[in-house]
Design an enzyme around this catalytic site. Structure first.
Site, PDB file in Angstrom:
ATOM      1  N   GLU A   1      -5.878  -7.313  -1.591  1.00  0.00           N
ATOM      2  CA  GLU A   1      -6.539  -7.396  -0.287  1.00  0.00           C
ATOM      3  C   GLU A   1      -8.009  -7.052  -0.447  1.00  0.00           C
ATOM      4  OE1 GLU A   1      -4.784  -5.015   2.775  1.00  0.00           O
ATOM      5  OE2 GLU A   1      -2.724  -5.523   2.212  1.00  0.00           O
TER       6      GLU A   1
ATOM      7  N   GLU B   1       0.838  -1.213   0.000  1.00  0.00           N
ATOM      8  CA  GLU B   1       0.000   0.000   0.000  1.00  0.00           C
ATOM      9  C   GLU B   1       0.869   1.258   0.000  1.00  0.00           C
ATOM     10  OE1 GLU B   1      -4.243  -1.442   1.819  1.00  0.00           O
ATOM     11  OE2 GLU B   1      -2.884  -0.421   3.190  1.00  0.00           O
TER      12      GLU B   1
END
Length: 919
Positions: free
Chosen positions: A299, A201
């Site tokens: 995710e 991320e």
């Protein structure tokens, strides 16, 4: 032999058998297609319904991240197969149709004493162990390098301890060395390494490095290391916030501009926060088509319950946080299928979806919290241990603990897999369950203070097959008690008997125009200085726009709005900011001023990406001119950045009434087992609890609202009648009293006694004084045995009191024989005042004596009409009471004294005493 190999052989054998049975000679490829087509005609029977995702590629990844597994097993968590038998997690995953496993890697998630930071304590050694077990189960492996010693996400991209203080080039070099060594060890260990993720991320940083030029160096170093050690392994870069308009397009362009070498553009996608599946498809398609990259979701997840499994709160725990799908196993399947469809709709470039931590289960129940804490600390099976605070003090240092994800697992809290674990199998085959109601869609009603509360007459009922219908609904009357700002939950029942819920959110009236920059017209705002852009797309707190600030050199700006026509009153202003001040020198502050008063500035904190700071100004009194100015002033160093959003100018909230007693009584009522009471007597309890909940939800409840809710609760609880073995209403009891029996005084302290000498027993006695209920006394049912109970009465003033009562059981109510009590001696006996001023000088002692009678609890002594002294007295009626007070230095002349004896029922006064001072 790997499980994957076994699975392929089984499929091949099944194909050959099918062809042989029909007696038709087909090429192998045609036979395989024929088998798939035949199998695809009917979905498999299941407990959830999942429409098949058409044309899903055979190699589409259906993956899971189970990085916490080793720590969970060390804490005693047991994973079970579909039959409920203990099993190996990776075998269970493979049997459910999972194809790949994702494993996060931290550089050094331990302190100097070897204590783990938590979250699985996954360093390279533990990642290899997890990866080997996945490979042995026939699963592919994605290794996710965080390049940090603990969690890396958009708000935290902290360099590992060993890399602190290094230059960008040094960090990039270390990334290359670390990645190459780890990948080499993984390959040597026989891991089926399908993909490596360079960073996690990494929206605004990686390995402590920020800025695209420097981040590109880190990405390139990690990618080159993977190419060198595992040339056939895909390289992925990972970002999040696909809902931000234009963000992924900009990220991909930045990477392309710097020739960063990678294969897969990976996105997080959590339906709670990240927009629609359709938007996900659109932004990933743009990257795939423009830059020729593969794309995937690294995710995703959804909740099957809002309950907590281990005593540590969950990330998602409120109905308002999970509205896109039902909170259920079916809802999990719906959510994951939608993500799979979104990625598949990209086309060949869409390669897969990973579910994040579907096996992060409780190590114990909430009732075992203290034991759970020991395990979280010892094994790293919670999201963070206390030891992580040395490395990451702001978050882990304060909120360390257990799993905040157990309600998003694809297993029950006991380790049994739910049918949603089969989702990656079902998206290929389809699955069907008998049509059933899945949920009633919650109603959300946002209002501004003063708006009428009008709830809809119908709600949407969702079914497990994806269909829906409207049903009429009857709401509880709790909505009538909504008072002012707050978030209120209202319950209802549909015509079909289904439970419905509505959330009414009442906000304070915001007197600012265009407070979130959503409207195209920003003329009401006045901006001066440099570096500020209104209606930017960057990082809004809500909606789609914000005010964004950044400049490459030192800069300042001023943003203000003047509001006129305000009703006279007191106001406060608020706004929210996120960003980085690039050091301690940057200042951004909010103020609220009028023509007469310049308000003190309230400073914003610049604590990082999406760490929102929301200061509130001091209250400002706005007068008859009705004018106020809301202003943000900033002075920032080069490179400081951030966004400001959601301005508010509202009336100052008033302080609400004390609700502690209401909370206590509400919780006590909610804890009652209503099954123990006669059903007809319980009717008022839910409504009274609902009314209390409404009052408790108000930001500033009024005293009258609190009192009304308390009265309703008391009445509802008093109306409850216990189930018993009575065959008839209670026999008639008799009330009596002992006033005057104990002391000979008809004072205001006595006992009322109820005697039921024989007959059908009661389970409660209600006692009334002059027609007003004063107490309800529970009684033990004993068939026809005698019952007796006593009620203490105290502090009554002189007068006549009639006591009546009702005996209650499951068969009815019987009035008791009343009793009348006369009180004539409630106030203290009359004191007598004397002095010992025999010699006539100015020093003497005053003595007050009450020789016999009702005692006082305090006294007041007056001299010449002015209070001289007061104090407490010990009461022991009818014994005598005495108090003495020394007087000194009085002037020649006459001084008058009187004394009052006081108790709860009143007071009595002595005759006036005159003392003459002669010398």
């Amino acid at each position: 032999m790997h499980r994957r190999t076994r699975s392929l052989l089984s499929t091949a054998l099944a194909t050959v058998t099918a062809v042989a049975l029909v007696g038709v000679a087909l090429p192998a490829s045609a036979a395989s297609s024929a088998l798939v087509s035949a199998a695809a005609v009917e979905p498999v029977d299941a407990t959830i319904t999942v429409p098949r995702v058409e044309n899903l590629p055979d190699d589409f990844i259906g993956g899971v991240d189970v990085s916490s597994v080793l720590s969970l097993e060390e804490s005693g968590v047991v994973f079970r197969d579909a039959d409920g038998a203990p099993g190996d997690l990776f075998e269970i995953l493979a049997d459910a149709g999972v194809t790949d496993v994702r494993v996060r890697v931290w550089n050094d998630p331990f302190d100097a004493n070897g204590n783990g930071y938590g979250g699985g304590d996954v360093d390279v050694d533990r990642a290899i162990e997890i990866s080997q077990r996945a490979t042995d189960a026939g699963l592919g492996v994605l290794v996710d390098f965080h390049y940090s010693d603990f969690w890396a996400d958009p708000a935290k991209q902290q360099a590992p301890k060993a890399w602190e203080g290094m230059t960008v080039d040094q960090v990039a070099a270390e990334v290359g060395v670390f990645t190459r060594d780890a990948v080499r060890r993984l390959v040597t260990a026989g891991v089926d390494l399908r993909m490596v993720q360079v960073g996690n991320e990494t929206n605004g940083g990686v390995a402590g490095v920020r800025g695209w030029d420097d981040m590109a160096k880190v990405f390139s170093a990690g990618s080159a290391a993977v190419r060198a050690e595992a040339p056939d392994t895909l390289v992925a870069l990972h970002f999040t916030n696909p809902e931000r308009a234009g963000f992924y397009a900009d990220v991909a362009a930045q990477l392309d501009r710097r020739d960063v070498d990678y294969d897969v553009f990976a996105s997080s996608y959590y339906p709670f926060w990240h927009g629609t599946p359709e938007n996900l498809t659109a932004v990933l398609s743009h990257v795939a088509e423009t830059y020729g990259k593969k794309v995937m979701v690294a995710e995703t997840s959804w909740a099957f319950t809002l309950d907590d499994g281990d005593g540590h709160g969950n990330v998602i725990d409120l109905p308002s946080e999970a509205t896109q799908y039902p909170v259920s196993v079916q809802g999990q399947a719906d959510a994951v299928r939608a993500v799979v469809q979104a990625v598949a709709d990209v086309g060949e470039a869409g390669i897969g979806v990973y579910y994040w931590e579907p096996a992060w289960l409780p190590v114990g129940t909430p009732a075992q919290l203290e034991q759970n804490k020991v395990l979280w600390e010892r094994d790293g099976s919670g999201w963070a241990s206390s030891f992580a605070g040395e490395y990451e003090p702001e978050d882990a240092g304060h909120w360390f603990g257990g799993s905040a994800w157990d309600n998003q697992a694809l297993f029950g809290f006991d380790g049994t897999p739910s049918d949603a674990l089969n989702i990656f199998s079902y998206v290929r085959s389809g699955a069907q369950a008998p049509r059933a109601v899945e949920s009633v869609q919650p109603v959300a009603l946002p209002l501004v203070e003063g708006d009428a509360v009008e709830l809809p007459g119908e709600v949407t009922v969702l079914y497990n097959d994806g269909s829906s219908e409207q049903q009429a609904v009857t709401w509880s009357d709790a909505a009538q008690y909504i008072e002012g700002v707050g978030e209120y939950a209202i319950t209802g029942v549909t015509d079909a008997g289904l439970a419905a819920t509505a959330t009414v959110t009442v906000s304070a009236r915001n007197f600012l125009r265009n407070p979130g920059f959503e409207d195209a017209d920003t003329g009401m705002w006045r901006a001066t200085g440099s570096g500020l852009t209104l209606r930017a797309w960057d990082d809004p707190r809500s909606g789609t726009h914000s005010a964004h600030f950044y400049a490459a050199s030192a800069y300042s700006f001023d943003l203000s709005q003047t509001v006129t026509g305000l009703p006279a009153g007191t106001y406060v202003a608020r706004a929210s900011l996120q960003g980085d001040g690039e050091g301690a020198d940057g200042r951004v502050a909010l103020s609220l001023s009028s023509a007469a008063v310049t308000g003190e500035p309230a400073a914003f904190a610049l604590d990082g990406w999406r760490v929102w700071s929301t200061p509130e100004t001091q209250a400002l009194q706005v007068g008859a001119d009705g004018t106020a100015v809301v202003r943000v002033a900033a002075a920032l160093p080069a490179g400081a950045w951030g966004t400001i959003d959601d301005f508010e100018l509202v009336r100052e909230p008033v302080v609400g009434a004390d609700t502690s007693a209401l909370r206590e009584r509400r919780d006590a009522a909610a804890a009652l087992d209503l099954a123990a009471y006669v059903e007809s007597s319980t009717a008022a309890v839910p409504g009274a609890i609902g009314r209390a909940d409404i009052v408790l939800s108000a930001a500033s409840p009024s005293a009258s609202a609190v009192a009304g809710a308390l009265d309703a609760l008391d009445a509802a609880v008093d109306a409850l009648v216990l189930k018993d073995a009575a065959t008839a209403a209670p026999a008639r009891g008799v009330l009596s009293h002992d006033n005057g029996h104990d002391t000979g005084l008809l004072d205001g302290d006595f006992t009322v006694t109820m005697n039921l000498w024989w007959g059908s027993n009661a389970t409660k006695l209600r006692v009334f004084e002059n027609g007003v209920l004063i107490t309800t006394v529970p009684l033990t049912f004993g068939g026809t045995a005698a019952q007796i109970t006593r009620v203490a009465v105290a502090g009554k003033k002189n007068g006549t009191y009639v006591y009546t009562g009702e005996l209650v059981n499951s068969r009815g109510v019987t009035a008791v024989q009343p009793v009348t009590v006369k009180v004539t001696d409630a106030a203290p006996g009359t004191p007598v005042l004397s002095s010992d001023n025999w010699d006539g000088d100015g020093s003497y002692t005053l003595t007050a004596d009450m020789w016999w009678g009702t005692n006082a609890t305090s006294y007041r002594l007056f001299e010449d009409g002015v209070l001289l002294k007061e104090g407490e007295l010990a009461a022991n009626a009818p014994s005598a009471q005495r108090v003495s007070v020394a007087v000194d230095g009085r002037s020649v002349g006459k001084h008058t004294y009187r004394v009052e004896f006081v108790n709860a029922a009143g007071s009595s006064e002595s005759k006036t005493l005159t003392v003459t001072v002669k010398r």
